[in-house]
Design a protein around this motif. Structure first.
Motif, PDB file in Angstrom:
ATOM      1  N   UNK A 152     -14.059 -98.248  39.338  1.00  0.00           N
ATOM      2  CA  UNK A 152     -13.274 -99.225  40.091  1.00  0.00           C
ATOM      3  C   UNK A 152     -13.602-100.649  39.657  1.00  0.00           C
ATOM      4  N   UNK A 153     -14.890-100.947  39.481  1.00  0.00           N
ATOM      5  CA  UNK A 153     -15.318-102.298  39.115  1.00  0.00           C
ATOM      6  C   UNK A 153     -14.888-102.682  37.703  1.00  0.00           C
ATOM      7  N   UNK A 154     -14.930-101.706  36.780  1.00  0.00           N
ATOM      8  CA  UNK A 154     -14.571-102.001  35.382  1.00  0.00           C
ATOM      9  C   UNK A 154     -13.091-101.762  35.089  1.00  0.00           C
ATOM     10  N   UNK A 155     -12.374-101.184  36.045  1.00  0.00           N
ATOM     11  CA  UNK A 155     -10.944-100.854  35.898  1.00  0.00           C
ATOM     12  C   UNK A 155     -10.696 -99.843  34.775  1.00  0.00           C
ATOM     13  N   UNK A 181     -24.681 -88.985  40.707  1.00  0.00           N
ATOM     14  CA  UNK A 181     -24.133 -89.881  39.692  1.00  0.00           C
ATOM     15  C   UNK A 181     -22.624 -90.021  39.800  1.00  0.00           C
ATOM     16  N   UNK A 182     -21.954 -89.051  40.378  1.00  0.00           N
ATOM     17  CA  UNK A 182     -20.507 -89.133  40.572  1.00  0.00           C
ATOM     18  C   UNK A 182     -20.140 -90.363  41.400  1.00  0.00           C
ATOM     19  N   UNK A 183     -20.925 -90.645  42.434  1.00  0.00           N
ATOM     20  CA  UNK A 183     -20.668 -91.805  43.294  1.00  0.00           C
ATOM     21  C   UNK A 183     -20.820 -93.093  42.492  1.00  0.00           C
ATOM     22  N   UNK A 240     -17.687 -95.803  41.566  1.00  0.00           N
ATOM     23  CA  UNK A 240     -17.766 -97.242  41.867  1.00  0.00           C
ATOM     24  C   UNK A 240     -17.660 -98.050  40.573  1.00  0.00           C
ATOM     25  N   UNK A 241     -18.353 -97.569  39.517  1.00  0.00           N
ATOM     26  CA  UNK A 241     -18.295 -98.251  38.226  1.00  0.00           C
ATOM     27  C   UNK A 241     -16.892 -98.259  37.647  1.00  0.00           C
ATOM     28  N   UNK A 279     -22.185 -97.313  31.909  1.00  0.00           N
ATOM     29  CA  UNK A 279     -22.018 -96.218  32.880  1.00  0.00           C
ATOM     30  C   UNK A 279     -21.706 -94.903  32.162  1.00  0.00           C
ATOM     31  N   UNK A 280     -20.870 -94.970  31.110  1.00  0.00           N
ATOM     32  CA  UNK A 280     -20.506 -93.764  30.375  1.00  0.00           C
ATOM     33  C   UNK A 280     -21.715 -93.150  29.670  1.00  0.00           C
TER      34      UNK A 280
END
Length: 332
Positions: free
Chosen positions: A71-74, A62-64, A68-69, A158-159
Motif C-alpha cells: 500500500x505504501x509503495x503502490x 510477514x504477510x501483514x 502494508x508495504x 520488502x520483496x
C-alpha cells in the motif's frame, strides 16, 4: 464373530449366497491391521504438524508487513504477493487444523476416522488459490493501461525480505512429507509459488529502478497469477481425484488383479476396488474365487502378503468365494 466381520466388510452390501465365513473374518482382520499401521506414522505426522505451525506463523507475520508495504509503495506486485501470502497463511492454518482433526480416532458415525478431512482442506486450498489468481489478473490488466508511480527502493527491500521468509518457510515444509502427503504438498506449493512471486517483485523493482519501466509491476503480477493458477489446478485435481474414490495414481488395477490371479488356486478375481482414504492411505477390497475351499486360508494369507509387500497396501478386505457364488452387484 464372522457375522460382525461381515458387517464390518467394506463390501457388506454384496449379498453373496456362498462364501467362506472363517476367511471372511480373516479379511476383516487384515483391514484392522491396516489401522494399526497408520499409527506408525505418528512421528512423521508430528514433524508435518510442527512444520505447518512454524511456517504459518512465519508467513502470516510477514504477510501483514508486505501488505502494508504494498500500500505504501503502490506496488501491485507486492500486494499480489501479499494476497498470495494471505492464501498461504490460510492454507497452512487449514492444513494444520486438518492434520489435527485427521488424527482423531474413528467413531460410530465416522468409521474411517477423520483422515479424509486433510483432502478436503487441500481442495479448499486449491479453490482459494484460484480466486486469488483471478483477482490478481483483473487488477494487473487494469494497471497495464495506466501504470502508476511506485516507490522502488521500499518495494525492493520488502520483496527481498519476503523472498528470504518464503525460502525459510519452504525449507521448513521440505522437511515434512511433501512427496506423499497431499496436504503438506499443497501447503508447499503455496509457499513455492509465493517464493517465485517474491522473485518477480524483485525483478520488477530493479527494472523500474534502473530503466523506469513501470509496466514491469503489473507484468510481474500476471506472472505470479499464472504460477498461482497452475498450483491451484494441480492441488484441486489431486484432491478431487481422491474425493471421487479414484485409484491412486501410482497403482494399476489391472496389474494388481493379474498378480492376484497368478496366485495358486485362484480361479477369478472380481469387484476389485482400490481407492485412498487420504493421499498416503490406500485401501483395497476384492472377491477372490477359488476352486477348492480347503485352500482358503492359504490363498488369503498369500494375497494379503502380496498386497502388503509388493503394493504397500495395508488396509485390505478380501472375501473368498467358491465357484458359482454370484454376488448381486453391478460389475465394473
Amino acid at each position: 464373530m464372522s457375522e460382525k466381520s461381515h458387517r464390518h466388510d467394506h463390501n457388506n452390501e454384496h449379498d453373496c449366497s456362498q462364501h467362506d465365513q472363517h476367511n471372511h473374518a480373516k479379511g476383516s482382520h487384515a483391514h484392522g491391521h491396516g489401522h494399526s499401521h497408520s499409527h506408525g506414522h505418528s512421528h512423521g505426522q508430528g514433524a508435518n504438524k510442527n512444520a505447518l505451525k512454524l511456517s504459518f506463523f512465519l508467513i502470516a507475520g510477514y504477510m501483514i508487513i508486505e501488505f502494508i508495504g504494498g500500500l505504501l509503495t503502490n506496488s501491485l506486485a507486492l500486494l499480489s504477493d501479499a494476497g498470495h501470502m494471505l492464501s498461504d497463511a490460510g492454507a497452512l492454518g487449514l492444513s494444520y487444523l486438518a492434520m489435527t482433526w485427521g488424527q482423531r480416532q474413528a467413531s460410530k458415525s465416522k468409521t474411517f476416522g477423520y483422515k479424509r478431512f486433510e483432502v478436503l482442506a487441500a481442495f479448499i486450498n486449491g479453490l482459494a488459490l484460484a480466486l486469488i489468481s483471478i483477482y490478481i489478473f483483473w487488477e494487473a490488466f487494469e494497471r497495464l493501461s495506466n501504470p502508476p508511480g511506485i516507490m522502488t527502493s521500499g518495494m525492493l527491500t520488502i520483496a527481498v525480505i519476503g523472498l528470504l521468509v518464503n525460502i525459510a518457510a519452504a525449507f521448513i515444509l521440505m522437511r515434512g512429507d511433501t512427496s506423499e502427503n497431499l496436504n503438506i504438498r499443497s501447503a508447499f506449493l503455496h509457499v513455492l509459488g509465493d517464493l517465485l512471486g517474491s522473485v518477480g517483485a524483485i525483478v520488477a523493482a530493479l527494472l523500474i529502478m534502473f530503466f523506469g519501466w513501470n509496466l514491469a509491476d503489473p507484468i510481474a503480477s500476471i506472472l505470479v497469477a499464472i504460477l498461482v493458477i497452475i498450483s491451484a489446478y494441480r492441488v484441486t485435481r489431486d484432491s478431487v481425484h481422491i474425493l471421487m474414490e479414484g485409484t491412486p495414481l501410482n497403482m494399476n488395477t489391472d496389474e494388481i488383479k493379474q498378480s492376484l490371479l497368478d496366485l495358486e488356486h485362484v480361479v477369478e478375481v472380481h469387484d476389485l476396488h482400490v481407492w485412498a482414504l487420504s493421499s498416503d492411505v490406500p485401501l483395497l477390497s476384492c472377491h477372490i474365487i477359488i476352486q477348492d475351499p480347503m485352500y482358503s486360508s492359504v490363498v488369503m494369507e498369500r494375497a494379503q502378503k502380496l498386497l502388503k509387500e509388493q503394493y504397500e497396501i495395508k488396509h485390505i478386505t478380501i472375501q473368498i468365494d467358491r465357484p458359482g457364488a454370484q454376488c448381486h452387484i453391478e460389475h465394473h
